[in-house]
Design a protein around this motif. Sequence first.
Motif, PDB file in Angstrom:
ATOM      1  N   ARG A  56       0.822  -1.211   0.000  1.00  0.00           N
ATOM      2  CA  ARG A  56       0.000   0.000   0.000  1.00  0.00           C
ATOM      3  C   ARG A  56       0.858   1.264   0.000  1.00  0.00           C
ATOM      4  O   ARG A  56       0.593   2.204  -0.739  1.00  0.00           O
ATOM      5  N   ILE A  57       1.887   1.271   0.825  1.00  0.00           N
ATOM      6  CA  ILE A  57       2.735   2.465   0.936  1.00  0.00           C
ATOM      7  C   ILE A  57       3.662   2.599  -0.265  1.00  0.00           C
ATOM      8  O   ILE A  57       3.822   3.684  -0.815  1.00  0.00           O
ATOM      9  N   LEU A  58       4.279   1.489  -0.651  1.00  0.00           N
ATOM     10  CA  LEU A  58       5.287   1.544  -1.715  1.00  0.00           C
ATOM     11  C   LEU A  58       4.705   1.344  -3.105  1.00  0.00           C
ATOM     12  O   LEU A  58       5.425   1.473  -4.095  1.00  0.00           O
ATOM     13  N   ARG A  59       3.428   1.031  -3.197  1.00  0.00           N
ATOM     14  CA  ARG A  59       2.710   0.888  -4.479  1.00  0.00           C
ATOM     15  C   ARG A  59       3.319  -0.156  -5.405  1.00  0.00           C
ATOM     16  O   ARG A  59       3.516   0.078  -6.590  1.00  0.00           O
ATOM     17  N   GLY A  60       3.625  -1.306  -4.834  1.00  0.00           N
ATOM     18  CA  GLY A  60       4.073  -2.429  -5.648  1.00  0.00           C
ATOM     19  C   GLY A  60       5.494  -2.292  -6.140  1.00  0.00           C
ATOM     20  O   GLY A  60       6.342  -1.691  -5.501  1.00  0.00           O
ATOM     21  N   GLY A  61       5.742  -2.880  -7.289  1.00  0.00           N
ATOM     22  CA  GLY A  61       7.087  -2.886  -7.836  1.00  0.00           C
ATOM     23  C   GLY A  61       7.871  -4.079  -7.308  1.00  0.00           C
ATOM     24  O   GLY A  61       7.371  -4.886  -6.534  1.00  0.00           O
ATOM     25  N   SER A  62       9.109  -4.180  -7.738  1.00  0.00           N
ATOM     26  CA  SER A  62       9.951  -5.289  -7.288  1.00  0.00           C
ATOM     27  C   SER A  62      10.963  -4.784  -6.258  1.00  0.00           C
ATOM     28  O   SER A  62      11.351  -3.619  -6.261  1.00  0.00           O
ATOM     29  N   GLU A  63      11.344  -5.691  -5.397  1.00  0.00           N
ATOM     30  CA  GLU A  63      12.282  -5.369  -4.321  1.00  0.00           C
ATOM     31  C   GLU A  63      13.624  -4.936  -4.922  1.00  0.00           C
ATOM     32  O   GLU A  63      14.216  -5.655  -5.711  1.00  0.00           O
ATOM     33  N   PRO A  64      14.113  -3.730  -4.577  1.00  0.00           N
ATOM     34  CA  PRO A  64      15.406  -3.288  -5.114  1.00  0.00           C
ATOM     35  C   PRO A  64      16.566  -3.973  -4.387  1.00  0.00           C
ATOM     36  O   PRO A  64      16.364  -4.647  -3.375  1.00  0.00           O
ATOM     37  N   ASP A  65      17.737  -3.779  -4.903  1.00  0.00           N
ATOM     38  CA  ASP A  65      18.943  -4.284  -4.261  1.00  0.00           C
ATOM     39  C   ASP A  65      18.988  -3.721  -2.838  1.00  0.00           C
ATOM     40  O   ASP A  65      18.819  -2.515  -2.642  1.00  0.00           O
ATOM     41  N   PRO A  66      19.194  -4.570  -1.831  1.00  0.00           N
ATOM     42  CA  PRO A  66      19.205  -4.085  -0.449  1.00  0.00           C
ATOM     43  C   PRO A  66      20.213  -2.968  -0.197  1.00  0.00           C
ATOM     44  O   PRO A  66      19.983  -2.094   0.644  1.00  0.00           O
ATOM     45  N   ARG A  67      21.309  -2.969  -0.930  1.00  0.00           N
ATOM     46  CA  ARG A  67      22.306  -1.900  -0.736  1.00  0.00           C
ATOM     47  C   ARG A  67      21.717  -0.539  -1.067  1.00  0.00           C
ATOM     48  O   ARG A  67      21.997   0.456  -0.390  1.00  0.00           O
ATOM     49  N   PHE A  68      20.877  -0.470  -2.096  1.00  0.00           N
ATOM     50  CA  PHE A  68      20.265   0.805  -2.473  1.00  0.00           C
ATOM     51  C   PHE A  68      19.212   1.241  -1.459  1.00  0.00           C
ATOM     52  O   PHE A  68      19.096   2.413  -1.116  1.00  0.00           O
ATOM     53  N   THR A  69      18.435   0.269  -0.972  1.00  0.00           N
ATOM     54  CA  THR A  69      17.445   0.580   0.060  1.00  0.00           C
ATOM     55  C   THR A  69      18.134   1.085   1.322  1.00  0.00           C
ATOM     56  O   THR A  69      17.700   2.069   1.930  1.00  0.00           O
ATOM     57  N   LEU A  70      19.215   0.429   1.719  1.00  0.00           N
ATOM     58  CA  LEU A  70      19.940   0.857   2.924  1.00  0.00           C
ATOM     59  C   LEU A  70      20.604   2.212   2.717  1.00  0.00           C
ATOM     60  O   LEU A  70      20.645   3.037   3.642  1.00  0.00           O
ATOM     61  N   ALA A  71      21.099   2.477   1.526  1.00  0.00           N
ATOM     62  CA  ALA A  71      21.676   3.804   1.242  1.00  0.00           C
ATOM     63  C   ALA A  71      20.592   4.880   1.314  1.00  0.00           C
ATOM     64  O   ALA A  71      20.828   5.979   1.832  1.00  0.00           O
ATOM     65  N   ASN A  72      19.397   4.551   0.830  1.00  0.00           N
ATOM     66  CA  ASN A  72      18.275   5.484   0.907  1.00  0.00           C
ATOM     67  C   ASN A  72      17.921   5.760   2.371  1.00  0.00           C
ATOM     68  O   ASN A  72      17.658   6.899   2.755  1.00  0.00           O
ATOM     69  N   GLU A  73      17.955   4.728   3.208  1.00  0.00           N
ATOM     70  CA  GLU A  73      17.673   4.914   4.634  1.00  0.00           C
ATOM     71  C   GLU A  73      18.753   5.763   5.303  1.00  0.00           C
ATOM     72  O   GLU A  73      18.443   6.605   6.147  1.00  0.00           O
ATOM     73  N   ARG A  74      20.010   5.555   4.935  1.00  0.00           N
ATOM     74  CA  ARG A  74      21.094   6.373   5.513  1.00  0.00           C
ATOM     75  C   ARG A  74      20.938   7.837   5.123  1.00  0.00           C
ATOM     76  O   ARG A  74      21.167   8.733   5.933  1.00  0.00           O
ATOM     77  N   THR A  75      20.512   8.079   3.896  1.00  0.00           N
ATOM     78  CA  THR A  75      20.280   9.459   3.466  1.00  0.00           C
ATOM     79  C   THR A  75      19.123  10.067   4.256  1.00  0.00           C
ATOM     80  O   THR A  75      19.199  11.217   4.697  1.00  0.00           O
ATOM     81  N   PHE A  76      18.061   9.305   4.448  1.00  0.00           N
ATOM     82  CA  PHE A  76      16.934   9.757   5.259  1.00  0.00           C
ATOM     83  C   PHE A  76      17.408  10.134   6.665  1.00  0.00           C
ATOM     84  O   PHE A  76      17.064  11.197   7.188  1.00  0.00           O
ATOM     85  N   LEU A  77      18.223   9.281   7.267  1.00  0.00           N
ATOM     86  CA  LEU A  77      18.724   9.560   8.615  1.00  0.00           C
ATOM     87  C   LEU A  77      19.635  10.785   8.638  1.00  0.00           C
ATOM     88  O   LEU A  77      19.641  11.542   9.619  1.00  0.00           O
ATOM     89  N   ALA A  78      20.369  11.021   7.571  1.00  0.00           N
ATOM     90  CA  ALA A  78      21.202  12.228   7.497  1.00  0.00           C
ATOM     91  C   ALA A  78      20.327  13.477   7.469  1.00  0.00           C
ATOM     92  O   ALA A  78      20.641  14.487   8.119  1.00  0.00           O
TER      93      ALA A  78
END
Length: 131
Positions: free
Chosen positions: A17-39
Amino acid sequence: MTQTAPSSRRRSRLSARILRGGSEPDPRFTLANERTFLAWIRTSLALLAGGVAVEAFMGDLFSPELRKTVAALLLLLALVIGGGSFFRWLNVERSMRHKAPLPLPWIAPVLATGAAVVAVIVAAFVLATGA
């Protein structure tokens, strides 16, 4: 055939519902996105602390109007950056899941403009009063 646990089904529905489907990205990119969010969150907290510090400790240096203006601008900037960082994280995550171009980073220009406005106000005060 294995059954899915109820908690993972709830997470899956919430995620879809939140992410509106799609396929799971490479975990490294998801974790980098989270690190940017935390920054961005750390930046927001620093602006929040700066706004509180200006209001609490600059009474001797700034006039009450200037102190409240600078503190309010820093607090408002903290609010915008903190709230905007979630939407930035979400939009980047959705783009990665759908293999779409990443959205433009509107938070950076907002932060730069807000910081420049505060700096101009403080610099004008310092130049005007010789503080």
